[in-house]
Design a protein around this motif. Structure first.
Motif, short mmCIF file in Angstrom:
data_model
loop_
_atom_site.label_atom_id
_atom_site.label_comp_id
_atom_site.label_asym_id
_atom_site.label_seq_id
_atom_site.Cartn_x
_atom_site.Cartn_y
_atom_site.Cartn_z
N MET A 24 47.88 86.57 51.43
CA MET A 24 46.95 86.88 52.50
C MET A 24 45.53 86.51 52.09
O MET A 24 44.78 85.90 52.85
N TYR A 25 45.16 86.83 50.84
CA TYR A 25 43.84 86.48 50.34
C TYR A 25 43.69 84.98 50.13
O TYR A 25 42.63 84.41 50.39
N VAL A 26 44.74 84.30 49.69
CA VAL A 26 44.68 82.85 49.52
C VAL A 26 44.43 82.16 50.85
O VAL A 26 43.58 81.26 50.96
N VAL A 27 45.14 82.58 51.89
CA VAL A 27 44.96 81.99 53.22
C VAL A 27 43.56 82.28 53.75
O VAL A 27 42.91 81.40 54.32
N LEU A 28 43.07 83.50 53.53
CA LEU A 28 41.72 83.85 53.97
C LEU A 28 40.68 82.97 53.28
O LEU A 28 39.76 82.44 53.94
N ILE A 29 40.81 82.78 51.99
CA ILE A 29 39.87 81.94 51.24
C ILE A 29 39.96 80.49 51.72
O ILE A 29 38.93 79.81 51.85
N MET A 30 41.16 80.00 52.00
CA MET A 30 41.30 78.62 52.48
C MET A 30 40.63 78.44 53.84
O MET A 30 39.97 77.43 54.08
N PHE A 31 40.78 79.42 54.74
CA PHE A 31 40.14 79.31 56.05
C PHE A 31 38.63 79.32 55.94
O PHE A 31 37.94 78.56 56.62
N PHE A 32 38.09 80.18 55.08
CA PHE A 32 36.65 80.20 54.88
C PHE A 32 36.17 78.89 54.27
O PHE A 32 35.13 78.35 54.66
N GLY A 33 36.93 78.35 53.33
CA GLY A 33 36.56 77.07 52.70
C GLY A 33 36.60 75.92 53.69
O GLY A 33 35.70 75.08 53.71
N LEU A 34 37.64 75.86 54.51
CA LEU A 34 37.73 74.79 55.50
C LEU A 34 36.65 74.93 56.57
O LEU A 34 36.11 73.92 57.04
N GLY A 35 36.32 76.16 56.94
CA GLY A 35 35.24 76.37 57.90
C GLY A 35 33.90 75.91 57.34
O GLY A 35 33.11 75.25 58.03
N ALA A 36 33.65 76.24 56.08
CA ALA A 36 32.41 75.80 55.44
C ALA A 36 32.37 74.28 55.32
O ALA A 36 31.32 73.66 55.51
#
Length: 68
Positions: A24-36
């Motif tokens: 769950m945290y890995v997916v959250l970090i990936m979404f924030f990274g892709l958004g940035a």
């Protein structure tokens, strides 16, 4: 993540496994990274073009336009 220990404890109390919480945290970090990345790449491209055009004009140099 230390600020979210209560939330993690609640998820584990209702049956969440460590691997589920981890992913769950890995997916959250990936979404924030892709958004940035989606925000920063066009802005950096625009800034590079503006700075490059300004330096070219300052040096009395007129480059050909790039057509990609």
């Amino acid at each position: 993540m230390s600020q979210q220990t209560k939330q993690i404890a609640i998820m584990k109390a209702i049956g969440g496994k460590a691997s589920q919480i981890f992913w769950m945290y890995v997916v959250l970090i990936m979404f924030f990274g892709l958004g940035a990345l989606a925000i920063s790449v066009p802005l950096a491209n625009n800034a590079a073009k503006t700075i490059g055009d300004g330096m070219a004009a300052w040096l009395n140099f007129f480059p050909a336009t790039y057509r990609g």
